[in-house]
Design a protein around this motif. Structure first.
Motif, PDB file in Angstrom:
ATOM      1  N   MET A 188      73.790  84.970 104.240  1.00 49.41           N
ATOM      2  CA  MET A 188      74.005  84.949 102.806  1.00 49.41           C
ATOM      3  C   MET A 188      74.278  83.533 102.293  1.00 49.41           C
ATOM      4  O   MET A 188      73.712  83.120 101.292  1.00 49.41           O
ATOM      5  N   PHE A 189      75.163  82.816 103.007  1.00 48.60           N
ATOM      6  CA  PHE A 189      75.489  81.453 102.613  1.00 48.60           C
ATOM      7  C   PHE A 189      74.246  80.568 102.656  1.00 48.60           C
ATOM      8  O   PHE A 189      74.036  79.729 101.768  1.00 48.60           O
ATOM      9  N   LEU A 190      73.414  80.737 103.672  1.00 50.29           N
ATOM     10  CA  LEU A 190      72.189  79.958 103.822  1.00 50.29           C
ATOM     11  C   LEU A 190      71.233  80.210 102.655  1.00 50.29           C
ATOM     12  O   LEU A 190      70.620  79.273 102.137  1.00 50.29           O
ATOM     13  N   LYS A 191      71.137  81.450 102.192  1.00 50.73           N
ATOM     14  CA  LYS A 191      70.272  81.769 101.055  1.00 50.73           C
ATOM     15  C   LYS A 191      70.762  81.080  99.784  1.00 50.73           C
ATOM     16  O   LYS A 191      69.968  80.593  98.975  1.00 50.73           O
ATOM     17  N   ILE A 192      72.058  81.011  99.603  1.00 53.65           N
ATOM     18  CA  ILE A 192      72.627  80.351  98.425  1.00 53.65           C
ATOM     19  C   ILE A 192      72.331  78.848  98.476  1.00 53.65           C
ATOM     20  O   ILE A 192      71.916  78.252  97.477  1.00 53.65           O
ATOM     21  N   VAL A 193      72.511  78.233  99.628  1.00 55.12           N
ATOM     22  CA  VAL A 193      72.246  76.801  99.783  1.00 55.12           C
ATOM     23  C   VAL A 193      70.766  76.510  99.523  1.00 55.12           C
ATOM     24  O   VAL A 193      70.422  75.568  98.795  1.00 55.12           O
ATOM     25  N   ILE A 194      69.876  77.314 100.096  1.00 53.42           N
ATOM     26  CA  ILE A 194      68.438  77.130  99.883  1.00 53.42           C
ATOM     27  C   ILE A 194      68.095  77.308  98.407  1.00 53.42           C
ATOM     28  O   ILE A 194      67.313  76.543  97.834  1.00 53.42           O
ATOM     29  N   VAL A 244      70.087  76.785  95.786  1.00 50.05           N
ATOM     30  CA  VAL A 244      70.598  75.629  95.038  1.00 50.05           C
ATOM     31  C   VAL A 244      69.699  74.410  95.258  1.00 50.05           C
ATOM     32  O   VAL A 244      69.366  73.687  94.307  1.00 50.05           O
ATOM     33  N   VAL A 245      69.283  74.174  96.484  1.00 50.13           N
ATOM     34  CA  VAL A 245      68.405  73.041  96.787  1.00 50.13           C
ATOM     35  C   VAL A 245      67.073  73.191  96.053  1.00 50.13           C
ATOM     36  O   VAL A 245      66.568  72.241  95.445  1.00 50.13           O
ATOM     37  N   LEU A 246      66.494  74.374  96.078  1.00 49.99           N
ATOM     38  CA  LEU A 246      65.235  74.608  95.369  1.00 49.99           C
ATOM     39  C   LEU A 246      65.399  74.419  93.858  1.00 49.99           C
ATOM     40  O   LEU A 246      64.528  73.847  93.198  1.00 49.99           O
ATOM     41  N   ALA A 247      66.502  74.885  93.316  1.00 47.98           N
ATOM     42  CA  ALA A 247      66.759  74.715  91.883  1.00 47.98           C
ATOM     43  C   ALA A 247      66.872  73.233  91.529  1.00 47.98           C
ATOM     44  O   ALA A 247      66.332  72.787  90.509  1.00 47.98           O
ATOM     45  N   CYS A 248      67.531  72.460  92.380  1.00 45.70           N
ATOM     46  CA  CYS A 248      67.656  71.017  92.142  1.00 45.70           C
ATOM     47  C   CYS A 248      66.294  70.335  92.211  1.00 45.70           C
ATOM     48  O   CYS A 248      65.980  69.482  91.376  1.00 45.70           O
ATOM     49  N   ILE A 249      65.489  70.710  93.180  1.00 47.34           N
ATOM     50  CA  ILE A 249      64.153  70.127  93.319  1.00 47.34           C
ATOM     51  C   ILE A 249      63.307  70.462  92.098  1.00 47.34           C
ATOM     52  O   ILE A 249      62.623  69.593  91.545  1.00 47.34           O
ATOM     53  N   LEU A 250      63.347  71.700  91.642  1.00 49.84           N
ATOM     54  CA  LEU A 250      62.588  72.098  90.456  1.00 49.84           C
ATOM     55  C   LEU A 250      63.071  71.353  89.207  1.00 49.84           C
ATOM     56  O   LEU A 250      62.272  70.939  88.373  1.00 49.84           O
ATOM     57  N   PHE A 251      64.367  71.164  89.101  1.00 50.84           N
ATOM     58  CA  PHE A 251      64.934  70.450  87.968  1.00 50.84           C
ATOM     59  C   PHE A 251      64.462  68.998  87.943  1.00 50.84           C
ATOM     60  O   PHE A 251      64.036  68.479  86.899  1.00 50.84           O
TER      61      PHE A 251
END
Length: 171
Positions: free
Chosen positions: A1-7, A9-16
Protein backbone atom coordinates in the motif's frame (compact mmCIF):
# COMPACT_ATOMS: atom_id res chain seq x y z
CA UNK A 1 0.00 0.00 0.00
CA UNK A 2 2.77 2.43 0.95
CA UNK A 3 4.60 1.66 -2.31
CA UNK A 4 1.46 2.47 -4.35
CA UNK A 5 1.14 5.84 -2.61
CA UNK A 6 4.81 6.69 -3.27
CA UNK A 7 4.50 5.68 -6.94
CA UNK A 8 1.28 7.73 -7.24
CA UNK A 9 2.95 10.83 -5.73
CA UNK A 10 6.01 10.46 -7.98
CA UNK A 11 3.83 10.08 -11.08
CA UNK A 12 1.75 13.11 -10.08
CA UNK A 13 4.93 15.18 -9.67
CA UNK A 14 6.25 14.05 -13.05
CA UNK A 15 2.93 14.91 -14.73
CA UNK A 16 2.88 18.30 -13.02
CA UNK A 17 6.41 19.16 -14.19
CA UNK A 18 5.57 17.97 -17.73
CA UNK A 19 2.45 20.17 -17.70
CA UNK A 20 4.48 23.20 -16.56
CA UNK A 21 7.14 22.54 -19.19
CA UNK A 22 4.74 22.12 -22.11
CA UNK A 23 2.93 25.34 -21.15
CA UNK A 24 6.23 27.27 -20.80
CA UNK A 25 5.49 27.92 -17.13
CA UNK A 26 9.07 27.02 -16.23
CA UNK A 27 10.61 28.92 -19.11
CA UNK A 28 11.72 28.53 -22.71
CA UNK A 29 15.18 27.02 -23.20
CA UNK A 30 17.72 29.17 -25.03
CA UNK A 31 17.72 26.73 -27.95
CA UNK A 32 13.95 27.26 -28.43
CA UNK A 33 13.87 31.07 -28.15
CA UNK A 34 13.80 31.69 -31.90
CA UNK A 35 10.91 29.25 -32.35
CA UNK A 36 9.06 30.92 -29.47
CA UNK A 37 9.62 34.37 -31.00
CA UNK A 38 8.41 33.24 -34.41
CA UNK A 39 5.24 31.66 -33.00
CA UNK A 40 4.32 34.16 -30.26
CA UNK A 41 5.03 37.29 -32.32
CA UNK A 42 3.93 35.75 -35.62
CA UNK A 43 7.28 36.34 -37.34
CA UNK A 44 7.30 35.20 -40.95
CA UNK A 45 9.63 32.41 -42.05
CA UNK A 46 11.52 34.68 -44.46
CA UNK A 47 12.41 37.20 -41.73
CA UNK A 48 15.81 37.11 -40.04
CA UNK A 49 15.83 36.61 -36.26
CA UNK A 50 19.10 37.70 -34.66
CA UNK A 51 20.03 38.25 -31.07
CA UNK A 52 22.15 37.83 -27.99
CA UNK A 53 21.64 35.51 -25.00
CA UNK A 54 23.28 35.66 -21.58
CA UNK A 55 22.59 33.63 -18.47
CA UNK A 56 19.86 36.05 -17.30
CA UNK A 57 18.65 37.97 -20.37
CA UNK A 58 18.00 37.44 -24.07
CA UNK A 59 17.34 40.11 -26.70
CA UNK A 60 16.32 39.61 -30.32
CA UNK A 61 15.52 41.70 -33.37
CA UNK A 62 13.45 40.25 -36.22
CA UNK A 63 13.31 41.89 -39.63
CA UNK A 64 12.64 41.26 -43.34
CA UNK A 65 15.45 41.29 -45.91
CA UNK A 66 14.55 44.81 -47.12
CA UNK A 67 14.74 46.16 -43.51
CA UNK A 68 11.34 47.84 -43.93
CA UNK A 69 9.91 46.58 -40.63
CA UNK A 70 10.99 45.00 -37.35
CA UNK A 71 9.91 43.29 -34.18
CA UNK A 72 11.96 43.06 -30.99
CA UNK A 73 11.82 40.59 -28.11
CA UNK A 74 13.34 40.71 -24.63
CA UNK A 75 13.34 37.68 -22.34
CA UNK A 76 14.60 37.21 -18.78
CA UNK A 77 15.63 34.11 -16.89
CA UNK A 78 13.91 34.32 -13.51
CA UNK A 79 15.72 33.34 -10.34
CA UNK A 80 14.46 30.30 -8.46
CA UNK A 81 12.55 27.42 -10.07
CA UNK A 82 13.20 28.41 -13.66
CA UNK A 83 14.63 26.30 -16.44
CA UNK A 84 14.56 28.93 -19.14
CA UNK A 85 13.59 32.37 -20.31
CA UNK A 86 10.31 34.24 -19.95
CA UNK A 87 9.03 36.86 -22.40
CA UNK A 88 9.28 40.31 -20.83
CA UNK A 89 8.52 42.68 -23.70
CA UNK A 90 8.46 43.06 -27.43
CA UNK A 91 6.79 44.47 -30.48
CA UNK A 92 7.65 47.43 -32.67
CA UNK A 93 9.08 50.77 -31.50
CA UNK A 94 9.90 53.78 -33.63
CA UNK A 95 13.01 54.32 -31.47
CA UNK A 96 14.40 50.98 -32.64
CA UNK A 97 13.59 51.86 -36.25
CA UNK A 98 15.44 55.17 -36.15
CA UNK A 99 17.96 54.72 -33.30
CA UNK A 100 19.23 52.52 -30.49
CA UNK A 101 17.05 51.60 -27.51
CA UNK A 102 18.47 50.28 -24.25
CA UNK A 103 16.12 47.96 -22.35
CA UNK A 104 16.52 47.41 -18.63
CA UNK A 105 14.50 45.21 -16.31
CA UNK A 106 14.29 46.03 -12.61
CA UNK A 107 16.12 43.46 -10.52
CA UNK A 108 18.31 42.25 -13.40
CA UNK A 109 21.97 43.17 -13.79
CA UNK A 110 21.98 43.20 -17.57
CA UNK A 111 20.66 45.43 -20.31
CA UNK A 112 19.85 44.97 -23.96
CA UNK A 113 20.65 47.33 -26.81
CA UNK A 114 18.44 46.88 -29.88
CA UNK A 115 18.51 48.79 -33.17
CA UNK A 116 17.62 48.52 -36.85
CA UNK A 117 20.97 50.31 -37.29
CA UNK A 118 19.90 53.09 -39.66
CA UNK A 119 22.83 55.17 -38.35
CA UNK A 120 25.26 52.50 -39.58
CA UNK A 121 26.81 51.80 -36.18
CA UNK A 122 29.97 49.83 -36.71
CA UNK A 123 31.58 49.79 -33.31
CA UNK A 124 30.74 49.57 -29.63
CA UNK A 125 33.22 50.54 -26.94
CA UNK A 126 32.92 49.42 -23.33
CA UNK A 127 35.11 51.49 -21.00
CA UNK A 128 35.31 50.00 -17.50
CA UNK A 129 37.75 52.65 -16.26
CA UNK A 130 40.79 50.43 -16.74
CA UNK A 131 40.48 49.04 -20.24
CA UNK A 132 38.41 49.71 -23.32
CA UNK A 133 36.83 46.69 -24.97
CA UNK A 134 35.91 47.15 -28.64
CA UNK A 135 33.07 45.18 -30.25
CA UNK A 136 32.69 45.36 -34.02
CA UNK A 137 29.14 45.59 -35.39
CA UNK A 138 28.08 45.01 -38.99
CA UNK A 139 27.04 48.50 -40.10
CA UNK A 140 24.58 47.07 -42.62
CA UNK A 141 22.61 44.88 -40.22
CA UNK A 142 20.26 45.43 -37.27
CA UNK A 143 21.58 44.28 -33.89
CA UNK A 144 20.52 43.12 -30.43
CA UNK A 145 23.25 42.96 -27.79
CA UNK A 146 23.03 42.00 -24.09
CA UNK A 147 25.63 43.51 -21.73
CA UNK A 148 26.08 43.65 -17.95
CA UNK A 149 24.74 46.84 -16.35
CA UNK A 150 28.07 47.40 -14.59
CA UNK A 151 30.22 46.80 -17.72
CA UNK A 152 31.22 50.46 -17.80
CA UNK A 153 30.56 53.38 -20.11
CA UNK A 154 28.94 52.27 -23.37
CA UNK A 155 29.62 54.27 -26.53
CA UNK A 156 28.39 53.44 -30.04
CA UNK A 157 30.18 54.83 -33.09
CA UNK A 158 28.95 55.17 -36.68
CA UNK A 159 31.03 54.76 -39.85
CA UNK A 160 32.37 58.34 -39.52
CA UNK A 161 33.40 57.72 -35.87
CA UNK A 162 30.59 59.96 -34.59
CA UNK A 163 28.95 58.86 -31.35
CA UNK A 164 25.40 57.53 -31.61
CA UNK A 165 23.11 58.14 -28.65
CA UNK A 166 20.70 55.59 -27.21
CA UNK A 167 17.49 55.87 -25.19
CA UNK A 168 16.63 53.87 -22.10
CA UNK A 169 13.30 52.02 -22.01
CA UNK A 170 12.62 50.17 -18.73
CA UNK A 171 10.48 47.04 -19.10
Amino acid sequence: MFLKIVIGVVLACILFVCFLYTNNEIGVTSSKLEADIRSSQKIKDDWTVDGSVSSTMAAYISYPQDLSDHSFSVYVNRPGLSFGYFFRGGGTLSGIQRGIVEFTVEGYNERAFISMNQQQVQQLEIDDGNTIQVVDIDRNKPFAIVLPINAGNITFYDVNRNTVEYWNNPL
